[in-house]
Design a protein around this motif. Structure first.
Motif, mmCIF file in Angstrom:
data_model
loop_
_atom_site.group_PDB
_atom_site.id
_atom_site.type_symbol
_atom_site.label_atom_id
_atom_site.label_comp_id
_atom_site.label_asym_id
_atom_site.label_seq_id
_atom_site.Cartn_x
_atom_site.Cartn_y
_atom_site.Cartn_z
ATOM 1 N N ASP A 383 0.869 -1.171 0.000
ATOM 2 C CA ASP A 383 0.000 0.000 0.000
ATOM 3 C C ASP A 383 0.906 1.220 0.000
ATOM 4 O OD1 ASP A 383 -2.139 1.642 0.117
ATOM 5 O OD2 ASP A 383 -2.517 1.385 2.257
ATOM 6 N N SER A 384 0.777 2.028 -1.039
ATOM 7 C CA SER A 384 1.662 3.186 -1.100
ATOM 8 C C SER A 384 0.910 4.366 -1.691
ATOM 9 C CB SER A 384 2.881 2.864 -1.978
ATOM 10 O OG SER A 384 3.810 3.917 -1.896
ATOM 11 N N VAL A 385 1.181 5.541 -1.159
ATOM 12 C CA VAL A 385 0.580 6.756 -1.686
ATOM 13 C C VAL A 385 1.718 7.759 -1.886
ATOM 14 C CG1 VAL A 385 -1.125 8.562 -1.307
ATOM 15 C CG2 VAL A 385 -1.452 6.306 -0.292
ATOM 16 N N ARG A 412 -4.326 -2.263 -3.365
ATOM 17 C CA ARG A 412 -4.318 -1.012 -2.618
ATOM 18 C C ARG A 412 -5.595 -0.933 -1.824
ATOM 19 N NH1 ARG A 412 -3.668 3.888 -6.487
ATOM 20 N NH2 ARG A 412 -3.923 4.965 -4.530
ATOM 21 N N SER A 413 -5.477 -0.348 -0.627
ATOM 22 C CA SER A 413 -6.695 -0.081 0.132
ATOM 23 C C SER A 413 -7.464 1.008 -0.582
ATOM 24 C CB SER A 413 -6.347 0.378 1.531
ATOM 25 O OG SER A 413 -5.512 -0.574 2.128
ATOM 26 N N GLN A 414 -8.772 0.924 -0.465
ATOM 27 C CA GLN A 414 -9.583 1.966 -1.083
ATOM 28 C C GLN A 414 -9.446 3.261 -0.298
ATOM 29 O OE1 GLN A 414 -11.287 1.625 -3.984
ATOM 30 N NE2 GLN A 414 -10.067 -0.238 -3.988
ATOM 31 N N PRO A 415 -9.364 4.404 -0.991
ATOM 32 C CA PRO A 415 -9.280 5.658 -0.263
ATOM 33 C C PRO A 415 -10.590 5.944 0.470
ATOM 34 C CG PRO A 415 -9.129 6.031 -2.636
ATOM 35 C CD PRO A 415 -9.305 4.562 -2.428
#
Lengths: 415, 218
Positions: A383-385, A412-415
């Motif tokens: 998970d990266s932003v 990815r986790s949902q925003p």
């Protein structure tokens, strides 16, 4: 290469000779030779009788000579080429047999045409029909077989005087029509098994090559990254000596790959405590702003193979952080979950991050982490932003679900 | 209301520069020791306190957990600002009543965020200390936490920010801060009221491992 190993060229030659397709073709060829020779051996004792009772002894001798010569030609060519007769030879073979049937109208007395070796044509035609195994186009093989049958009908027709003769003639025809196709189908099965075995071998070889390439990437990836750090490194002597220590470990891994042994990690051979493992890996990255939180992993035992994989994976992740993240804080957290099943290791950094949707994983993340650990039943979640940071979570459950492909377990986790 | 800060540090350079380096914070005074602070009694909400204050110019001053406790008892919130990295020492600061513990190695942004959090009554500790709290919760020493509080604790122990946590938990950052605040008052109370021996047992340490760093139970 050592003196004991055969040169590569020999290996290739051996491989070619032992291909399953070739072996299947040889088996079919052997059947053809066997049928032809056996028929000829059974015919020969009746030759004197046939000549003695013939109205036209010269023509009769000529038919026997033709049958014998054709047998020699077919057997010779089949043995030389190690495969059943090809189309050209098969057509010639059938033509000769048709001629023998027609000649038989004059050379074989009607009463000798069935059930005797004086009238060799019937038995001879069966072994010729069996020789069609090498003609793999069904329509062609069938046409040749029907030509043979038609000639046999002509040959036997004069022996039918009333209805009681019909079953005998039909029986002979059916023998030809059954045995020929049966052998043809059997040969097809054998040849197909041979071809499929070769495909399977080829697939296995391709997979072995792919596995070899993957192992090579695993062996050199971390080493390459460390070499780059050594070349570009501008930090103090402390950092330099740490990188040197890691480079030595990676050198061991590369040498182990080259010699085909397990890498000497300097670790004990028995199970490894997860908390100890995480702390030791972190010790190699003292130049990073790294916090280790591993109390909850104390007492979790890892088998040596899995421990090696996890050590490489964490090393690769932290080298990535060192090279790319520009992080102010890195946390390496390990725990046994509250339900006591398996373990979870999390690497978090507050660095530059990347877009997991558009950025392809490098060799380190894909091979050293995701693939290598998936093979050991450990799933990887990234998970990266951009601008916020990156979290990589490695989860081992005792009874792992079937491992899906990378895109499924690195979501990815949902925003 | 804007939070007011006082700084206690024996390093002159830091006393002279921190207010300049963090211009968005309101500093009302700086002091060389906790005694000097307590004598001056500045009108501050938060005291940013160095952990090691003894030097050859002021060999007799109070420092460490004793200083924290005195400043807390004087009615200030304390945020320890230190080079100390040992996590049990940092946890001992919380046991002595500090609301925050910030490393001097932290970035200024991180330090400022922690100072503001402390002004807001929120426990601000590094992941190493959060990890210890996680152990105490997991082993049943601290019991009152709700599932949401546990999730926030787990995330913080892994170094995740509220922004990252809110993405994975589908909860706003302010709600998460609320959970953390509820959780940290429980944790602070536990650490301040539990004897070092009990904490040693809860953390799986040997007897006496904490005796040198932990403040005496109130």
């Amino acid at each position: 290469m050592t003196a004991q190993e055969p040169p590569l060229g020999d290996n290739v030659a051996v491989q070619r000779e032992t291909s399953s397709t070739a072996a299947a073709q040889q088996l079919v060829a052997l059947c053809v030779v066997g049928a032809r020779v056996a028929t000829m051996v059974q015919m020969l004792p009746s030759l004197p009788t046939a000549i003695g009772r013939a109205e036209r002894p010269i023509l009769t001798a000529a038919t026997w000579a033709l049958a014998g010569s054709m047998t020699l030609v077919v057997v010779g060519l089949v043995l030389a080429r190690r495969r059943a007769p090809s189309l050209g030879l098969a057509v010639g073979d059938i033509a000769v047999t048709v001629a023998l049937f027609l000649a038989g109208l004059w050379t074989v007395p009607e009463e000798d045409r069935t059930g005797t070796w004086v009238g060799f044509q019937l038995a001879y035609s069966i072994c010729v029909a069996c020789s069609l195994m090498g003609v793999r186009r069904r329509s062609v093989a069938l046409t040749l077989l029907l030509a043979l049958t038609a000639a046999e009908v002509v040959y036997l027709a004069p022996t039918v005087h009333d209805l009681s003769d019909v079953p005998r003639v039909l029986g002979n025809l059916l023998t030809l029509l059954a045995l020929g196709p049966l052998m043809w189908l059997a040969a097809g099965v054998v040849l197909r098994i041979g071809a499929e075995a070769d495909e399977a071998k080829e697939l296995a070889a391709r997979m072995a090559r792919a596995e070899e390439e993957r192992r090579a990437r695993l062996a050199i990836h971390n080493g390459t990254a460390l070499l780059r750090l050594l070349v570009e490194e501008t930090g103090g002597s402390d950092t330099h000596s740490r990188i040197r220590t890691q480079a030595e470990a990676e050198l061991n891994r590369m040498r182990a790959y080259l010699t085909g042994t397990r890498p000497d990690t300097g670790e004990p051979d028995g199970p490894v405590d997860l908390a100890d493992l995480v702390e030791r890996v972190a010790g190699d990255f003292a130049d990073l702003p790294l916090t280790v939180v591993a109390d909850l992993a104390r007492g979790v035992r890892l088998e040596p193979g899995l421990a090696d994989d996890l050590r490489s994976a964490l090393g690769s992740l932290l080298i990535n952080v060192r090279q790319h993240a520009r992080a102010d804080r890195v946390v390496l957290h390990a725990e046994e979950p509250a339900d006591g099943a398996g373990w979870v290791v999390t690497v978090h950094d507050d660095g530059v991050g990347f877009d997991t949707g558009t950025t392809a994983y490098g060799v380190g993340l894909r091979d050293l982490v995701v693939d290598q650990l998936a093979a050991a039943g450990v799933t990887t979640r990234v998970d990266s932003v951009p601008g916020v940071g990156t979290t990589v979570e490695l989860t081992c459950r005792p009874d792992p679900a079937p491992t899906p492909d990378v895109s499924d377990h690195t979501t990815r986790s949902q925003p | 209301m804007t939070a007011r800060f006082a700084l206690v540090d024996d390093a002159t350079a830091l006393r002279e520069s921190l207010a300049t380096l963090l211009p968005d914070l309101t500093f009302v005074s700086t002091h060389r020791s906790s005694e000097e602070l307590l004598a001056a009694r500045p009108e501050a909400d938060v005291v940013i306190l160095d952990l090691h204050l003894v030097n050859h110019q002021q060999p007799q001053v109070t420092q460490g957990t004793a200083a924290i406790r005195r400043v807390v008892e004087a009615g200030y919130r304390v945020c320890v600002y230190t080079q100390e990295e040992r996590r049990f020492v940092l946890a001992a600061c919380v046991a002595a009543g500090a609301t925050g513990v910030v490393s001097k190695a932290s970035s200024l942004t991180e330090a400022e965020a922690a100072f503001r959090a402390v002004a807001d009554g929120e426990l601000a500790v590094p992941p190493a200390v959060t990890g210890l709290i996680e152990v105490l919760v997991r082993r049943g020493s601290i019991t009152v936490l709700s599932p949401r509080q546990r999730e926030v604790l787990a995330g913080r122990a892994r170094g995740l920010t509220y922004a990252e946590l809110s993405r994975s938990l589908y909860v706003s950052e302010s709600t998460l801060r609320g959970y953390w605040k509820e959780l940290t008052s429980t944790v602070s109370d536990y650490l301040q009221e539990t004897s070092p021996g009990d904490i040693e047992r809860a953390l799986g340490l040997g007897p006496g491992d904490l005796i040198d760093v932990w403040p005496a139970t109130r």
